[in-house]
Design a protein around this motif. Structure first.
Motif, mmCIF file in Angstrom:
data_model
loop_
_atom_site.group_PDB
_atom_site.id
_atom_site.type_symbol
_atom_site.label_atom_id
_atom_site.label_comp_id
_atom_site.label_asym_id
_atom_site.label_seq_id
_atom_site.Cartn_x
_atom_site.Cartn_y
_atom_site.Cartn_z
ATOM 1 N N LEU A 20 0.826 -1.201 0.000
ATOM 2 C CA LEU A 20 0.000 0.000 0.000
ATOM 3 C C LEU A 20 0.863 1.255 0.000
ATOM 4 O O LEU A 20 0.620 2.208 -0.752
ATOM 5 C CB LEU A 20 -0.932 -0.015 1.220
ATOM 6 C CG LEU A 20 -2.090 0.976 1.209
ATOM 7 C CD1 LEU A 20 -3.136 0.566 0.178
ATOM 8 C CD2 LEU A 20 -2.734 1.067 2.592
ATOM 9 N N GLU A 21 1.889 1.260 0.839
ATOM 10 C CA GLU A 21 2.758 2.434 0.967
ATOM 11 C C GLU A 21 3.462 2.742 -0.337
ATOM 12 O O GLU A 21 3.468 3.891 -0.808
ATOM 13 C CB GLU A 21 3.773 2.203 2.085
ATOM 14 C CG GLU A 21 4.750 3.355 2.277
ATOM 15 C CD GLU A 21 5.751 3.089 3.386
ATOM 16 O OE1 GLU A 21 6.812 3.750 3.400
ATOM 17 O OE2 GLU A 21 5.482 2.210 4.252
ATOM 18 N N SER A 22 4.050 1.741 -0.960
ATOM 19 C CA SER A 22 4.806 1.984 -2.186
ATOM 20 C C SER A 22 3.895 2.268 -3.373
ATOM 21 O O SER A 22 4.217 3.105 -4.230
ATOM 22 C CB SER A 22 5.700 0.784 -2.502
ATOM 23 O OG SER A 22 4.938 -0.398 -2.663
ATOM 24 N N THR A 23 2.746 1.604 -3.429
ATOM 25 C CA THR A 23 1.839 1.806 -4.553
ATOM 26 C C THR A 23 1.333 3.235 -4.625
ATOM 27 O O THR A 23 1.238 3.827 -5.705
ATOM 28 C CB THR A 23 0.634 0.846 -4.451
ATOM 29 O OG1 THR A 23 1.100 -0.504 -4.494
ATOM 30 C CG2 THR A 23 -0.339 1.060 -5.600
ATOM 31 N N PHE A 24 1.027 3.827 -3.473
ATOM 32 C CA PHE A 24 0.462 5.169 -3.450
ATOM 33 C C PHE A 24 1.442 6.225 -2.934
ATOM 34 O O PHE A 24 1.034 7.354 -2.657
ATOM 35 C CB PHE A 24 -0.814 5.183 -2.611
ATOM 36 C CG PHE A 24 -1.869 4.249 -3.125
ATOM 37 C CD1 PHE A 24 -2.441 4.454 -4.369
ATOM 38 C CD2 PHE A 24 -2.270 3.151 -2.391
ATOM 39 C CE1 PHE A 24 -3.400 3.596 -4.857
ATOM 40 C CE2 PHE A 24 -3.236 2.276 -2.869
ATOM 41 C CZ PHE A 24 -3.798 2.493 -4.114
ATOM 42 N N ALA A 25 2.725 5.839 -2.808
ATOM 43 C CA ALA A 25 3.771 6.777 -2.365
ATOM 44 C C ALA A 25 3.373 7.482 -1.070
ATOM 45 O O ALA A 25 3.468 8.705 -0.944
ATOM 46 C CB ALA A 25 4.070 7.792 -3.470
ATOM 47 N N LEU A 26 2.912 6.709 -0.093
ATOM 48 C CA LEU A 26 2.467 7.266 1.177
ATOM 49 C C LEU A 26 3.660 7.581 2.076
ATOM 50 O O LEU A 26 4.708 6.938 1.982
ATOM 51 C CB LEU A 26 1.538 6.277 1.897
ATOM 52 C CG LEU A 26 0.316 5.786 1.114
ATOM 53 C CD1 LEU A 26 -0.450 4.764 1.936
ATOM 54 C CD2 LEU A 26 -0.585 6.953 0.727
ATOM 55 N N ASP A 27 3.467 8.545 2.965
ATOM 56 C CA ASP A 27 4.481 8.813 3.990
ATOM 57 C C ASP A 27 4.477 7.648 4.968
ATOM 58 O O ASP A 27 3.427 7.278 5.503
ATOM 59 C CB ASP A 27 4.162 10.116 4.731
ATOM 60 C CG ASP A 27 4.326 11.343 3.843
ATOM 61 O OD1 ASP A 27 5.027 11.238 2.822
ATOM 62 O OD2 ASP A 27 3.731 12.390 4.158
ATOM 63 N N HIS A 28 5.639 7.100 5.206
ATOM 64 C CA HIS A 28 5.744 5.899 6.040
ATOM 65 C C HIS A 28 5.089 6.107 7.410
ATOM 66 O O HIS A 28 4.389 5.216 7.922
ATOM 67 C CB HIS A 28 7.214 5.514 6.206
ATOM 68 C CG HIS A 28 7.418 4.292 7.054
ATOM 69 N ND1 HIS A 28 7.122 3.016 6.614
ATOM 70 C CD2 HIS A 28 7.864 4.157 8.342
ATOM 71 C CE1 HIS A 28 7.384 2.140 7.574
ATOM 72 N NE2 HIS A 28 7.830 2.813 8.631
#
Length: 446
Positions: free
Chosen positions: A166-174
């Protein structure tokens, strides 16, 4: 690595990491977030970073309820309805109406002692509504958390994603990922199913009746294939599929996870057209499913005419034009053509149209003529929305249903609300609801 389909650039696109959203998407997803967080205690501190998104979402919900009512003569009664039926916070009501006024959707706001008393609505149809509200959302400088949550909700409308990606797919802040997941799961905006390689998260708006089948598809075909083929059908509702071109979708249709009406094509074979509508109104999967089935029949027939129509093939604009001709009360039919009997047989079988005789003397072709009923008209409009937006837009606030239930002894429950409400509120009696509703709509005074 999973790949998620990205739509072609449109006007007013905003970049969020590797993804883009336009103002229409932003306004629409604000309403989706409001529908979800209605399941969370409104006083929860975790909702504090979502203030702007919630206000814009409430505004979209109220706009959908009042559209077509002209003058709201008792705004305080409307406030009661919006609070108890649509979870529009009473303390936010003035701000919501003011926002709608600033957006140009209401005018003539009259106040007394700080309370809004009356106003006139001028709410547009949904394309303009969500685009303008997306602009308003941007002007309010939403927090990074809000932007990321909207991005996740929008992204999961295209395809499921492994939770660990999810984090990498949507470039979320960790640092924000745990809170985003908590909010999305607690509000019902995200659901997960377990597969061999880990949890998969998806949007419940897809309306999967057996989400465990998602795990089976991943185990059989792999996560990359799932994301790619789901995104393909999300990008083109009514996608022509075969075991060769789309093996996972074909398997999903065989398992009953995805709907795919079939149309007879030249040569006599039956071609399935897969659809995966992003449905906010859950009644379209239960009590009103016949209407959705008819809408999918329309899409399958039009996609057949688009891909297998020969010299009479339709382009994208032509698909919408066919629907508009049938909906036109002064027309309601298609000009005779040699391919119509084959192309629109499924719509005839669904009792959306009848095959009238050729309009030309001695002609041997058929004239598809619309059977004008409320369900059929709604089905054509649903098909139009799915072809235009890839999902159903207007039905995020079923104002007709809300008005019907407000005037009865039943309580309106929005599609995203859980079976067991997470909080209780004091509800007016049926007679009180009658009075409040009639006062809000100008038919009587309290």
């Amino acid at each position: 690595m999973w790949s998620v389909w990205l739509p072609l650039p449109r006007a007013n696109m905003k970049n969020y990491g590797d993804r883009t959203m336009d103002h229409f998407d932003e306004g629409l997803r604000c309403q989706d977030v409001h529908s979800g967080v209605r399941n969370v205690d409104p006083n929860s501190p975790v909702l504090q970073p979502l203030v702007d998104t919630r206000i814009v979402g409430m505004a979209a919900t109220v706009a959908g309820l009042i559209r077509g009512n002209d003058v709201i003569k008792d705004a305080q009664a409307l406030m009661s309805i919006a609070a108890s039926q649509l979870d529009v916070d009473m303390l936010a009501f003035n701000e919501v109406v003011t926002l709608l006024g600033d957006a140009g959707f209401v005018s003539g706001i009259q106040r007394s002692g700080g309370k809004i008393q009356t106003f006139t609505e001028n709410v547009p149809y949904y394309d303009d509504l969500y685009t303008r509200l997306g602009e308003v959302w941007q002007d309010r400088n939403p927090t990074e958390l809000e932007k990321q949550l909207l991005m996740v909700v929008d992204g999961l409308s295209e395809a499921p994603v492994p939770l660990e990606e999810l984090e990498s797919t949507f470039a979320l802040d960790h640092a924000d990922v745990p809170l985003i997941v908590q909010l999305a799961m607690d509000s019902g905006l995200m659901q997960k199913v377990q597969a061999i390689d880990g949890d998969i998260v998806y949007s419940p708006f897809f309306g999967f009746e057996n989400p465990a089948l998602l795990g089976e598809l991943v185990n059989s075909h792999g996560g990359d294939q799932l994301a790619e083929e789901f995104a393909a059908v999300r990008a083109k509702q009514g996608l022509a599929i075969s075991p060769t071109t789309h093996p996972l979708l074909t398997d999903a249709v065989a398992k009953g996870l995805i709907m795919a009406p079939a149309v007879t094509v030249p040569g006599g074979g039956a071609q399935p057209f897969a659809a995966l509508p992003y449905i906010a109104d859950r009644k379209l999967l239960t009590a009103r499913k016949p209407v959705l089935d008819k809408a999918l029949a329309v899409i399958a027939c039009l996609r057949c005419a688009e891909s297998f129509g020969g010299y009479s093939s339709l382009d994208a604009a032509g698909l919408i034009n066919v629907i508009d001709k049938l909906l036109d009360p002064n027309r309601g039919f298609l000009a005779p053509h040699s391919g119509h009997k084959r192309q629109y047989e499924l719509m005839r079988n669904a009792r959306l149209i009848e095959f009238a005789p050729d309009t030309l003397p001695g002609g041997r072709w058929v004239t598809p003529r619309f059977i004008d009923t409320a369900d059929n008209r709604e089905a054509l409009k649903l098909a139009r929305e799915l072809l235009t937006h890839g999902e159903l837009v207007e039905h995020r606030v079923d104002d007709a249903l809300a008005r019907e239930t407000l005037a009865s002894d039943r309580s309106y429950v929005a599609p995203m609300q859980t079976v067991h409400r997470l909080r209780k509120s004091a509800q007016p009696s049926a007679k009180q609801f009658d009075k409040i509703f009639e006062a809000a709509m100008g038919t009587r005074s309290l």
